[in-house]
Design a protein around this motif. Sequence first.
Motif, PDB file in Angstrom:
ATOM      1  N   HIS A 118       1.536  -0.081 -11.696  1.00  0.00           N
ATOM      2  CA  HIS A 118       1.014   0.818 -10.673  1.00  0.00           C
ATOM      3  C   HIS A 118       1.414   2.276 -10.874  1.00  0.00           C
ATOM      4  N   VAL A 119       2.498   2.504 -11.622  1.00  0.00           N
ATOM      5  CA  VAL A 119       2.968   3.867 -11.896  1.00  0.00           C
ATOM      6  C   VAL A 119       3.193   3.984 -13.400  1.00  0.00           C
ATOM      7  N   LEU A 120       2.195   4.498 -14.107  1.00  0.00           N
ATOM      8  CA  LEU A 120       2.290   4.623 -15.558  1.00  0.00           C
ATOM      9  C   LEU A 120       3.026   5.914 -15.876  1.00  0.00           C
ATOM     10  N   ALA A 121       4.334   5.833 -15.874  1.00  0.00           N
ATOM     11  CA  ALA A 121       5.169   7.020 -16.038  1.00  0.00           C
ATOM     12  C   ALA A 121       5.012   7.589 -17.447  1.00  0.00           C
ATOM     13  N   GLU A 122       4.200   8.638 -17.560  1.00  0.00           N
ATOM     14  CA  GLU A 122       3.969   9.275 -18.857  1.00  0.00           C
ATOM     15  C   GLU A 122       4.978  10.403 -19.048  1.00  0.00           C
ATOM     16  N   ASN A 123       5.658  10.398 -20.171  1.00  0.00           N
ATOM     17  CA  ASN A 123       6.661  11.419 -20.415  1.00  0.00           C
ATOM     18  C   ASN A 123       6.964  11.485 -21.907  1.00  0.00           C
ATOM     19  N   ILE A 124       7.970  12.283 -22.269  1.00  0.00           N
ATOM     20  CA  ILE A 124       8.259  12.479 -23.688  1.00  0.00           C
ATOM     21  C   ILE A 124       8.792  11.228 -24.358  1.00  0.00           C
ATOM     22  N   LEU A 125       9.220  10.231 -23.588  1.00  0.00           N
ATOM     23  CA  LEU A 125       9.703   8.993 -24.201  1.00  0.00           C
ATOM     24  C   LEU A 125       8.571   8.209 -24.828  1.00  0.00           C
ATOM     25  N   ASN A 126       7.337   8.388 -24.292  1.00  0.00           N
ATOM     26  CA  ASN A 126       6.165   7.687 -24.832  1.00  0.00           C
ATOM     27  C   ASN A 126       6.433   6.191 -24.957  1.00  0.00           C
ATOM     28  N   ALA A 127       6.904   5.584 -23.856  1.00  0.00           N
ATOM     29  CA  ALA A 127       7.267   4.172 -23.871  1.00  0.00           C
ATOM     30  C   ALA A 127       7.015   3.558 -22.503  1.00  0.00           C
ATOM     31  N   ASP A 128       6.827   2.232 -22.483  1.00  0.00           N
ATOM     32  CA  ASP A 128       6.727   1.502 -21.226  1.00  0.00           C
ATOM     33  C   ASP A 128       8.118   1.331 -20.622  1.00  0.00           C
ATOM     34  N   TYR A 129       8.156   0.960 -19.349  1.00  0.00           N
ATOM     35  CA  TYR A 129       9.444   0.663 -18.727  1.00  0.00           C
ATOM     36  C   TYR A 129       9.342  -0.634 -17.943  1.00  0.00           C
ATOM     37  N   VAL A 130      10.491  -1.254 -17.743  1.00  0.00           N
ATOM     38  CA  VAL A 130      10.597  -2.436 -16.883  1.00  0.00           C
ATOM     39  C   VAL A 130      11.578  -2.099 -15.766  1.00  0.00           C
ATOM     40  N   THR A 131      11.394  -2.736 -14.610  1.00  0.00           N
ATOM     41  CA  THR A 131      12.292  -2.532 -13.488  1.00  0.00           C
ATOM     42  C   THR A 131      13.241  -3.719 -13.388  1.00  0.00           C
ATOM     43  N   THR A 140       0.856  -1.176   0.000  1.00  0.00           N
ATOM     44  CA  THR A 140       0.000   0.000   0.000  1.00  0.00           C
ATOM     45  C   THR A 140       0.893   1.226   0.000  1.00  0.00           C
ATOM     46  N   ALA A 141       0.778   2.032  -1.045  1.00  0.00           N
ATOM     47  CA  ALA A 141       1.612   3.227  -1.166  1.00  0.00           C
ATOM     48  C   ALA A 141       1.023   4.371  -0.341  1.00  0.00           C
ATOM     49  N   ASP A 142       1.904   5.227   0.165  1.00  0.00           N
ATOM     50  CA  ASP A 142       1.445   6.432   0.842  1.00  0.00           C
ATOM     51  C   ASP A 142       0.745   7.344  -0.163  1.00  0.00           C
ATOM     52  N   GLY A 143      -0.264   8.054   0.312  1.00  0.00           N
ATOM     53  CA  GLY A 143      -1.041   8.913  -0.587  1.00  0.00           C
ATOM     54  C   GLY A 143      -0.254  10.052  -1.193  1.00  0.00           C
ATOM     55  N   ASP A 144       0.845  10.487  -0.531  1.00  0.00           N
ATOM     56  CA  ASP A 144       1.639  11.586  -1.072  1.00  0.00           C
ATOM     57  C   ASP A 144       2.796  11.105  -1.947  1.00  0.00           C
ATOM     58  N   ASP A 186      -3.980   9.510 -15.868  1.00  0.00           N
ATOM     59  CA  ASP A 186      -4.149   8.592 -14.740  1.00  0.00           C
ATOM     60  C   ASP A 186      -2.830   7.860 -14.534  1.00  0.00           C
ATOM     61  N   ILE A 187      -1.929   8.465 -13.781  1.00  0.00           N
ATOM     62  CA  ILE A 187      -0.594   7.906 -13.588  1.00  0.00           C
ATOM     63  C   ILE A 187      -0.626   6.731 -12.616  1.00  0.00           C
ATOM     64  N   PHE A 188      -1.534   6.779 -11.631  1.00  0.00           N
ATOM     65  CA  PHE A 188      -1.647   5.725 -10.617  1.00  0.00           C
ATOM     66  C   PHE A 188      -2.992   5.026 -10.770  1.00  0.00           C
ATOM     67  N   PRO A 189      -3.110   4.090 -11.716  1.00  0.00           N
ATOM     68  CA  PRO A 189      -4.417   3.489 -12.039  1.00  0.00           C
ATOM     69  C   PRO A 189      -5.038   2.719 -10.882  1.00  0.00           C
ATOM     70  N   ASN A 190      -4.212   2.209  -9.975  1.00  0.00           N
ATOM     71  CA  ASN A 190      -4.724   1.439  -8.839  1.00  0.00           C
ATOM     72  C   ASN A 190      -4.693   2.236  -7.543  1.00  0.00           C
ATOM     73  N   GLU A 191      -4.498   3.545  -7.684  1.00  0.00           N
ATOM     74  CA  GLU A 191      -4.383   4.435  -6.523  1.00  0.00           C
ATOM     75  C   GLU A 191      -3.287   3.914  -5.579  1.00  0.00           C
ATOM     76  N   THR A 192      -3.598   3.689  -4.302  1.00  0.00           N
ATOM     77  CA  THR A 192      -2.559   3.274  -3.350  1.00  0.00           C
ATOM     78  C   THR A 192      -2.378   1.759  -3.286  1.00  0.00           C
ATOM     79  N   ALA A 193      -3.221   0.993  -3.976  1.00  0.00           N
ATOM     80  CA  ALA A 193      -3.172  -0.474  -3.894  1.00  0.00           C
ATOM     81  C   ALA A 193      -2.152  -1.019  -4.887  1.00  0.00           C
ATOM     82  N   PHE A 194      -0.940  -1.283  -4.421  1.00  0.00           N
ATOM     83  CA  PHE A 194       0.130  -1.815  -5.255  1.00  0.00           C
ATOM     84  C   PHE A 194       0.209  -3.334  -5.056  1.00  0.00           C
ATOM     85  N   THR A 195      -0.861  -4.027  -5.434  1.00  0.00           N
ATOM     86  CA  THR A 195      -0.929  -5.479  -5.265  1.00  0.00           C
ATOM     87  C   THR A 195       0.010  -6.177  -6.246  1.00  0.00           C
TER      88      THR A 195
END
Length: 248
Positions: free
Chosen positions: A125-138, A30-34, A84-93
């Motif tokens: 859980h974090v759809l990082a939208e930016n000028i790269l216009n690409a998905d990322y993997v960790t 569960t992510a912090d709201g901030d 919608d950068i955080f589609p699941n809000e704080t629920a990082f299941t």
Amino acid sequence: MNKYAYAILLVASFLLTGNAQSAQFQLDLTADGDSRFIDHFSASYAEITRPWNGSQEIDGFFCIDGTMCPPGIGTDGEIGSGRDIFPNETAFTNAGLLDYDMSGVSGSGIESASITGLSLDFFQHVLAENILNADYVTNVNSFSGTVDLFNGQVSSIDLTADITNVFDSAGFGMVPFQGTFTITDNLFAFLVDETVASPAGPFRQEWDITGSVDNLAAIPLPAGIFLLAPGLLGLVAISRRQQRLSIS
């Protein structure tokens, strides 16, 4: 028994033994709201519980630096058409999986085990939208740590990992951003902040995500502590009474 049958039994025995020596734990967080994702290139950020234009489903973007915002938009002003950068809000299941070594673990009482594997998936859980216009993997570059177990169930985690969020962009190729992922007891931190050179200029991205691990086993308090509680409360009451008398 012929040698082929014996070989098959030997391999099966090895596989069963190997599987019995390790276990896996799903990271339900569960992510912090901030918690924020920040695109420093455009001087903007998204925050989980901050609604955009009155909509809690939309998280951003907001201007982080008034000197770089579009005309008429000051610091913390809304930018763009909403994402919608955080589609699941704080629920990082199921944000990742831990493997740990069960050899020598009896499954009874409080024990510890070494972490032997780690995988993470924060893009869901974090759809990082930016000028790269690409998905990322960790990618997990390195890790170390242990889990504490209570009756064979994970009750706390001590983990430090070096990670890289890698975008696969058609325009820029593979773009990496390095950071760390840590868990201490039941608290996690997913922190990435790096500036990468690009044809468009310095490109800085930041993930500032913190929170807690949800699905840890609870260790019950010793039964005797409940017997001590009334006595402790009585001592506190006497102490307060004496303080009031001394003041008066």
